[in-house]
Design a protein around this motif. Structure first.
Motif, short mmCIF file in Angstrom:
data_model
loop_
_atom_site.label_atom_id
_atom_site.label_comp_id
_atom_site.label_asym_id
_atom_site.label_seq_id
_atom_site.Cartn_x
_atom_site.Cartn_y
_atom_site.Cartn_z
N VAL A 70 0.86 -1.18 0.00
CA VAL A 70 0.00 0.00 0.00
C VAL A 70 0.90 1.23 0.00
CG1 VAL A 70 -1.61 1.37 1.37
CG2 VAL A 70 -1.94 -1.09 1.18
N SER A 71 0.56 2.20 -0.86
CA SER A 71 1.26 3.47 -0.85
C SER A 71 0.26 4.59 -0.61
CB SER A 71 2.00 3.71 -2.17
OG SER A 71 3.11 2.85 -2.29
N GLY B 207 7.11 -9.72 9.19
CA GLY B 207 7.59 -9.55 7.83
C GLY B 207 7.09 -8.32 7.11
N LEU B 208 6.65 -7.29 7.85
CA LEU B 208 6.15 -6.06 7.24
C LEU B 208 7.21 -4.96 7.33
CD1 LEU B 208 2.49 -6.05 8.60
CD2 LEU B 208 3.31 -6.89 6.39
N ARG B 209 7.08 -3.99 6.44
CA ARG B 209 8.03 -2.88 6.40
C ARG B 209 7.29 -1.60 6.07
NH1 ARG B 209 13.61 -2.30 5.78
NH2 ARG B 209 14.34 -0.54 4.52
N ALA B 210 7.66 -0.51 6.74
CA ALA B 210 7.10 0.82 6.45
C ALA B 210 8.22 1.72 5.96
CB ALA B 210 6.46 1.41 7.70
N GLU B 211 7.94 2.50 4.91
CA GLU B 211 8.98 3.34 4.29
C GLU B 211 8.42 4.73 3.99
OE1 GLU B 211 11.04 -0.32 1.73
OE2 GLU B 211 9.70 1.13 0.77
N ARG B 212 9.27 5.72 4.14
CA ARG B 212 8.97 7.07 3.65
C ARG B 212 9.81 7.28 2.40
NH1 ARG B 212 7.90 12.76 4.87
NH2 ARG B 212 8.59 13.77 2.96
N ARG B 213 9.16 7.63 1.27
CA ARG B 213 9.86 7.90 0.02
C ARG B 213 9.45 9.27 -0.50
NH1 ARG B 213 10.26 2.56 -3.84
NH2 ARG B 213 11.56 1.31 -2.44
N ASN B 214 10.33 9.89 -1.23
CA ASN B 214 10.04 11.22 -1.76
C ASN B 214 9.87 11.25 -3.27
OD1 ASN B 214 9.97 12.42 0.71
ND2 ASN B 214 12.05 13.22 0.65
N ARG B 215 10.13 10.14 -3.95
CA ARG B 215 10.00 10.10 -5.41
C ARG B 215 9.09 8.97 -5.83
NH1 ARG B 215 16.18 11.13 -7.67
NH2 ARG B 215 16.51 13.16 -6.67
N PRO B 216 8.24 9.19 -6.80
CA PRO B 216 8.05 10.41 -7.60
C PRO B 216 7.33 11.53 -6.84
CG PRO B 216 6.41 8.78 -8.20
CD PRO B 216 7.33 8.11 -7.23
N GLU B 217 6.73 11.21 -5.68
CA GLU B 217 6.14 12.20 -4.79
C GLU B 217 6.26 11.67 -3.38
OE1 GLU B 217 1.75 12.37 -4.45
OE2 GLU B 217 1.73 11.02 -6.18
N PRO B 218 6.12 12.52 -2.35
CA PRO B 218 6.24 12.02 -0.97
C PRO B 218 5.18 10.94 -0.67
CG PRO B 218 6.40 14.40 -1.02
CD PRO B 218 5.98 13.98 -2.40
N LEU B 219 5.66 9.77 -0.28
CA LEU B 219 4.79 8.63 -0.06
C LEU B 219 5.13 7.93 1.25
CD1 LEU B 219 4.89 6.94 -3.59
CD2 LEU B 219 3.07 8.41 -2.69
N LEU B 220 4.09 7.38 1.91
CA LEU B 220 4.27 6.43 2.99
C LEU B 220 3.85 5.08 2.43
CD1 LEU B 220 4.86 5.74 5.97
CD2 LEU B 220 2.44 6.15 6.43
N ARG B 221 4.79 4.14 2.43
CA ARG B 221 4.55 2.85 1.82
C ARG B 221 4.64 1.75 2.88
NH1 ARG B 221 8.93 -0.30 -1.83
NH2 ARG B 221 7.67 -2.08 -2.47
N LEU B 222 3.63 0.88 2.90
CA LEU B 222 3.64 -0.30 3.76
C LEU B 222 3.59 -1.53 2.88
CD1 LEU B 222 1.34 1.85 5.42
CD2 LEU B 222 2.26 0.29 7.14
N ARG B 223 4.46 -2.48 3.14
CA ARG B 223 4.54 -3.65 2.27
C ARG B 223 5.11 -4.84 3.03
NH1 ARG B 223 9.78 -4.75 0.85
NH2 ARG B 223 11.32 -3.07 1.02
N ARG B 224 4.97 -5.99 2.40
CA ARG B 224 5.69 -7.16 2.88
C ARG B 224 7.15 -7.00 2.47
NH1 ARG B 224 2.13 -10.92 4.68
NH2 ARG B 224 0.00 -10.83 3.86
#
Length: 346
Positions: A262-263, A320-337
Motif C-alpha cells: 500500500v502506498s 515480515g512487514l516494512r514501512a517506508e517514507r519515500r520522496n520520489r516520484p512524490e512524498p509517499l508512505l509505503r507499507l509492504r511485505r
C-alpha cells in the motif's frame, strides 16, 4: 422463586436488542455452551416464538479440554430436544491440539467460531447469537486495561460484528447482568451446567472475576462495574468517531493498493493529527488482512512519525512487514511485505 414479571422483562429486553440489531432474519444460530447465560438466551428465544417455523438452531462446540465436557454436550442436546430445536455438535479436528500454541483460550475460541461459521453456512443462518452479558463486558474491559490497550480495546465486546460477509454475530444480552440471568432461570425452574474451569486461576479472566473485581468493589469503588461499563460506552463512541475521520483521510491518501503493498500520499497525512494518522495505519493493516498481533502502539507511533521524516527512512515491523517514507516520484508512505519490490512510474 423470582417473580414471574422478571421473566417478561428479561425476554422483552432480549427481543428489543434483537429488533435493534437484527431487524429481519430468517434463521438464528444460538451458541449454547450449557452455562446459565447461554441457556437463558436459548430459553428466551424459544419463549419469544423463534423456534417456530425452523427459525432457530442450537450449536454446541465440545472443546474436549475437560473430562466432563461430553456431559455438557449431552445436557445441551437434551435441552434442544426438549424444546424441539435442531441441535448441531462440533468437536476439534482430531489432528489438532488446542493446547498447542501460545494461548489455549484463543485457540479454543478460534476453533469454536470456525465451527459456528460452518454450521451457519450449512443451515443458511445469517446471524449467530452469543450470550455475553454486562458482567462479561466489565471483565473484558478491565482485562484489557490491565494488559494494555487502546480506544478500540477499551470499547470492549461489540454488540454486533461480522464473522464473514454473509454472517454476523449478535449479543442481545450485553446489557443484562449475571444476576438477572440467575433470576430468570430460577423463575422458569431451569438451570445451566457449571464449568469448573471458570474458577481455575491459571486463566487471567478468572483471577479478574474472582480476585481483582471483588477487591476493587470492596476497597476502592462499590460501583466500579458501572464505571467500567460507562468507560466502554464512551470509548466505543470515540473510537467510532476516529474511525469515520480516518476513513475520510484514507480515501484522500490512497495511491497504490495491492495484496502485497500500500502506498499513501504524504500530503493529506502531514496535515492530520498524529492519532488520526495512527488510526489510518491501523485500518490499512486490518483491511489488508496483514497480521497485526505484534504491532502495538509503539510501532504505530514509529510508522506515523515517518510522515514527517525527511530524508526518507524505513522501519521493519513484526510479521515480515516494512514501512517506508519515500520522496520520489512524490512524498509517499509505503507499507509492504518485506519481500515486495514496488516500482512507481514517474
Amino acid at each position: 422463586m423470582a417473580p414471574v414479571g422478571e421473566v417478561t422483562t428479561f425476554e422483552s429486553r432480549v427481543a428489543s436488542a434483537l429488533g435493534r440489531l437484527a431487524q429481519t432474519c430468517e434463521t438464528y444460530l444460538v451458541a449454547v455452551s450449557g452455562g446459565p447465560d447461554s441457556v437463558s438466551l436459548l430459553l428466551a428465544m424459544v419463549r419469544l416464538g423463534f423456534a417456530k417455523g425452523d427459525r432457530l438452531r442450537v450449536a454446541h462446540f465440545d472443546h474436549q479440554l475437560r473430562p466432563e465436557s461430553g456431559d455438557d454436550a449431552e445436557f445441551v442436546a437434551k435441552l434442544a430436544e426438549r424444546y424441539s430445536v435442531p441441535f448441531h455438535l462440533g468437536r476439534p479436528d482430531p489432528a489438532s491440539d488446542l493446547r498447542e500454541g501460545p494461548s489455549l483460550e484463543r485457540a479454543a475460541r478460534d476453533a469454536r467460531y470456525r465451527f459456528l461459521c460452518q454450521i451457519a453456512e450449512q443451515v443458511g443462518a445469517a446471524v449467530v447469537l452469543t450470550a455475553h452479558t454486562a458482567d462479561d463486558q466489565v471483565e473484558t474491559v478491565l482485562h484489557r486495561l490491565v494488559r494494555g490497550t487502546g480506544l478500540g480495546g477499551l470499547a470492549g465486546i461489540p454488540e454486533a460484528r461480522s464473522l464473514t460477509p454473509a454472517l454476523r454475530v449478535l449479543r442481545p444480552m450485553l446489557s443484562l447482568r449475571r444476576a438477572e440471568v440467575e433470576s430468570y432461570l430460577e423463575a422458569l425452574g431451569e438451570r445451566g451446567v457449571t464449568d469448573a474451569s471458570n474458577r481455575d486461576p491459571i486463566f487471567t479472566r478468572n483471577r479478574i472475576r474472582h480476585d481483582l473485581l471483588p477487591l476493587l468493589r470492596t476497597t476502592f469503588n462499590p460501583r466500579v462495574d458501572e464505571s467500567l461499563l460507562r468507560l466502554a460506552s464512551l470509548a466505543e463512541e470515540t473510537d467510532a468517531l476516529f474511525g469515520r475521520l480516518a476513513r475520510v483521510l484514507l480515501r484522500e491518501a490512497w495511491l497504490v493498493r495491492t495484496s502485497e503493498e500500500v502506498s499513501l500520499r504524504i500530503g493529506p497525512l502531514a496535515g492530520a493529527e498524529a492519532i488520526l494518522v495512527r488510526e489510518v495505519i491501523r485500518r490499512v493493516l486490518d483491511e489488508q488482512s496483514w497480521p497485526r498481533g505484534e504491532i502495538g502502539h509503539e510501532e504505530l507511533v514509529s510508522v506515523a512519525e515517518l510522515v514527517h521524516r525527511d530524508p526518507p527512512a524505513a522501519i521493519d515491523l513484526p510479521k515480515g512487514l516494512r514501512a517506508e517514507r519515500r520522496n520520489r516520484p512524490e512524498p509517499l508512505l509505503r507499507l509492504r511485505r518485506r519481500s515486495t519490490r514496488l516500482r512507481l512510474k514517474s
